[in-house]
Design a protein around this motif. Structure first.
Motif, PDB file in Angstrom:
ATOM      1  N   VAL A  13     -11.783   1.767 -15.307  1.00 42.27           N
ATOM      2  CA  VAL A  13     -10.370   1.457 -15.112  1.00 42.27           C
ATOM      3  C   VAL A  13      -9.616   2.743 -15.396  1.00 42.27           C
ATOM      4  O   VAL A  13      -9.701   3.296 -16.497  1.00 42.27           O
ATOM      5  N   ALA A  14      -8.900   3.244 -14.390  1.00 43.12           N
ATOM      6  CA  ALA A  14      -8.332   4.584 -14.486  1.00 43.12           C
ATOM      7  C   ALA A  14      -6.901   4.626 -13.985  1.00 43.12           C
ATOM      8  O   ALA A  14      -6.439   3.730 -13.264  1.00 43.12           O
ATOM      9  N   ASP A  15      -6.219   5.673 -14.368  1.00 45.39           N
ATOM     10  CA  ASP A  15      -4.907   5.983 -13.800  1.00 45.39           C
ATOM     11  C   ASP A  15      -5.119   6.382 -12.334  1.00 45.39           C
ATOM     12  O   ASP A  15      -5.924   7.272 -12.045  1.00 45.39           O
ATOM     13  N   ALA A  16      -4.411   5.746 -11.421  1.00 47.00           N
ATOM     14  CA  ALA A  16      -4.646   5.977  -9.998  1.00 47.00           C
ATOM     15  C   ALA A  16      -4.272   7.383  -9.553  1.00 47.00           C
ATOM     16  O   ALA A  16      -4.755   7.858  -8.519  1.00 47.00           O
ATOM     17  N   GLY A  17      -3.443   8.066 -10.318  1.00 41.22           N
ATOM     18  CA  GLY A  17      -3.059   9.424  -9.965  1.00 41.22           C
ATOM     19  C   GLY A  17      -4.000  10.471 -10.511  1.00 41.22           C
ATOM     20  O   GLY A  17      -4.516  11.322  -9.787  1.00 41.22           O
ATOM     21  N   THR A  18      -4.281  10.392 -11.810  1.00 38.46           N
ATOM     22  CA  THR A  18      -5.129  11.401 -12.459  1.00 38.46           C
ATOM     23  C   THR A  18      -6.602  11.020 -12.461  1.00 38.46           C
ATOM     24  O   THR A  18      -7.468  11.872 -12.677  1.00 38.46           O
ATOM     25  N   LEU A  19      -6.889   9.715 -12.290  1.00 38.98           N
ATOM     26  CA  LEU A  19      -8.233   9.141 -12.346  1.00 38.98           C
ATOM     27  C   LEU A  19      -8.882   9.278 -13.718  1.00 38.98           C
ATOM     28  O   LEU A  19     -10.092   9.151 -13.855  1.00 38.98           O
ATOM     29  N   GLN A  20      -8.062   9.484 -14.730  1.00 40.44           N
ATOM     30  CA  GLN A  20      -8.574   9.493 -16.098  1.00 40.44           C
ATOM     31  C   GLN A  20      -8.616   8.067 -16.632  1.00 40.44           C
ATOM     32  O   GLN A  20      -7.754   7.245 -16.307  1.00 40.44           O
ATOM     33  N   PRO A  21      -9.616   7.733 -17.447  1.00 41.37           N
ATOM     34  CA  PRO A  21      -9.745   6.367 -17.974  1.00 41.37           C
ATOM     35  C   PRO A  21      -8.510   5.944 -18.764  1.00 41.37           C
ATOM     36  O   PRO A  21      -7.884   6.767 -19.440  1.00 41.37           O
ATOM     37  N   VAL A  76      -3.574  -1.647 -18.601  1.00 43.58           N
ATOM     38  CA  VAL A  76      -3.096  -1.603 -17.222  1.00 43.58           C
ATOM     39  C   VAL A  76      -1.814  -0.781 -17.136  1.00 43.58           C
ATOM     40  O   VAL A  76      -0.920  -0.902 -17.984  1.00 43.58           O
ATOM     41  N   GLN A  77      -1.736   0.054 -16.109  1.00 41.27           N
ATOM     42  CA  GLN A  77      -0.570   0.891 -15.878  1.00 41.27           C
ATOM     43  C   GLN A  77       0.469   0.145 -15.032  1.00 41.27           C
ATOM     44  O   GLN A  77       0.207  -0.972 -14.569  1.00 41.27           O
ATOM     45  N   PRO A  78       1.658   0.725 -14.832  1.00 39.23           N
ATOM     46  CA  PRO A  78       2.660   0.076 -13.973  1.00 39.23           C
ATOM     47  C   PRO A  78       2.098  -0.222 -12.586  1.00 39.23           C
ATOM     48  O   PRO A  78       1.083   0.335 -12.169  1.00 39.23           O
ATOM     49  N   VAL A  79       2.791  -1.081 -11.858  1.00 37.57           N
ATOM     50  CA  VAL A  79       2.333  -1.538 -10.540  1.00 37.57           C
ATOM     51  C   VAL A  79       1.970  -0.355  -9.643  1.00 37.57           C
ATOM     52  O   VAL A  79       2.728   0.596  -9.516  1.00 37.57           O
ATOM     53  N   GLY A  80       0.786  -0.435  -9.048  1.00 38.88           N
ATOM     54  CA  GLY A  80       0.336   0.598  -8.126  1.00 38.88           C
ATOM     55  C   GLY A  80      -0.286   1.806  -8.787  1.00 38.88           C
ATOM     56  O   GLY A  80      -0.659   2.763  -8.105  1.00 38.88           O
ATOM     57  N   GLN A  81      -0.437   1.793 -10.103  1.00 36.43           N
ATOM     58  CA  GLN A  81      -0.929   2.985 -10.789  1.00 36.43           C
ATOM     59  C   GLN A  81      -2.234   2.761 -11.552  1.00 36.43           C
ATOM     60  O   GLN A  81      -2.664   3.617 -12.318  1.00 36.43           O
ATOM     61  N   THR A  82      -2.882   1.622 -11.321  1.00 33.71           N
ATOM     62  CA  THR A  82      -4.169   1.363 -11.954  1.00 33.71           C
ATOM     63  C   THR A  82      -5.241   1.290 -10.879  1.00 33.71           C
ATOM     64  O   THR A  82      -5.083   0.580  -9.882  1.00 33.71           O
TER      65      THR A  82
END
Length: 280
Positions: free
Chosen positions: A243-251, A255-261
């Motif tokens: 499960v990662a940040d969709a921008g950085t791909l770091q774990p 859950v991040q804001p909408v569209g960012q997980t």
């Protein structure tokens, strides 16, 4: 449609056909094309004056020699599909054409190198970066199109474009799936009939983990669920679920804001390595 293999001939041809108001879209591929590739080409055709597809099985990005030797090569079939999709030019160099002198440059993509694909395929993104940079220099496109199934690769290419100041727009395109949810991949054709039936478990389990996280379960609970599911199927070998940040791909641990997980997975099935992801 024109097929070229020599980089010099490619540059000469492009100089002849490009005009001031011409835009050029590039779809880099390794061949063995499927509907996902064709969607990229169709978008390149729609958004540009000239659509170019490259077909090159890049040895630099394979850290497993057996995987490289088994990668399907179907140039004639690929060219027919590309022509039907409206592609005007195919660049299909040999390894000698692409690498007349073996590259010694090493690219480092920072934190992207140490997670998921970077962690399990050392040197892979160096090979991706070198071949993509060469294609960008040879074709000099205005836009380049990549599928989001390879989410980490898209992040690497964005980093490459930003750091080396390529004047190119990177256009990520949605993952194309079979009716049962399996993400289209050239590697799918290597699955046995039995394993092809099992393969949608990857997407199914990603969806279950997404629902758990949306319902308030913790990241660790979602990971445990995924591990438990794959333990029930001994033909599968789960390589990672992250499960990662969709921008950085770091774990991430929540859950991040909408569209960012991003939920990202790699698994081996019958000796075939499959990857998939969901961004929510």
């Amino acid at each position: 449609m024109i097929l070229l293999s020599d980089p010099g001939a490619l540059r000469t041809h492009l100089r002849k056909i490009q005009k001031i108001d011409t835009t050029l879209g590039l779809v880099p591929t390794m061949g063995a094309l499927h509907e996902g590739h064709l969607k990229l080409v169709e978008r390149a055709v729609e958004e540009n004056t000239i659509a170019v597809a490259s077909i090159f099985v890049n040895p630099l990005q394979f850290n497993n020699p057996d995987d490289l030797s088994r990668y399907p090569r179907t140039l004639d079939e690929d060219c027919a599909l590309l022509e039907s999709a409206g592609c005007q030019l195919v660049f299909a160099p040999s390894t000698e054409d692409m690498y007349r002198v073996p590259p010694v440059l090493k690219l480092d993509f920072g934190s992207l190198e140490h997670v998921m694909e970077g962690a399990f395929r050392p040197g892979h993104f160096n090979g991706v970066g070198i071949v993509v940079a060469r294609l960008f220099n040879m074709v000099q496109p205005d836009r380049a199109y990549f599928g989001q199934k390879d989410l980490q690769q898209v992040a690497v290419v964005r980093r490459l474009v930003e750091d080396l100041a390529f004047p190119i727009e990177i256009v990520p395109c949605p993952t194309v799936r079979e009716v049962d949810g399996l993400a289209l991949s050239s590697r799918n054709r290597r699955l046995s009939l039995e394993h092809r039936v099992m393969a949608p478990l990857i997407y199914k389990t990603l969806g279950e983990a997404q629902k758990m996280l949306a319902a308030g379960y913790s990241v660790e609970e979602a990971k445990q669920h995924v591990r438990t599911q794959f333990m029930r199927y001994p033909d599968f070998l789960l390589e990672y679920f992250e499960v990662a940040d969709a921008g950085t791909l770091q774990p991430v641990e929540e859950v991040q804001p909408v569209g960012q997980t991003a939920l990202c997975m790699a698994a081996h099935l019958g000796g075939v390595r499959l990857i998939d992801n969901i961004v929510f």
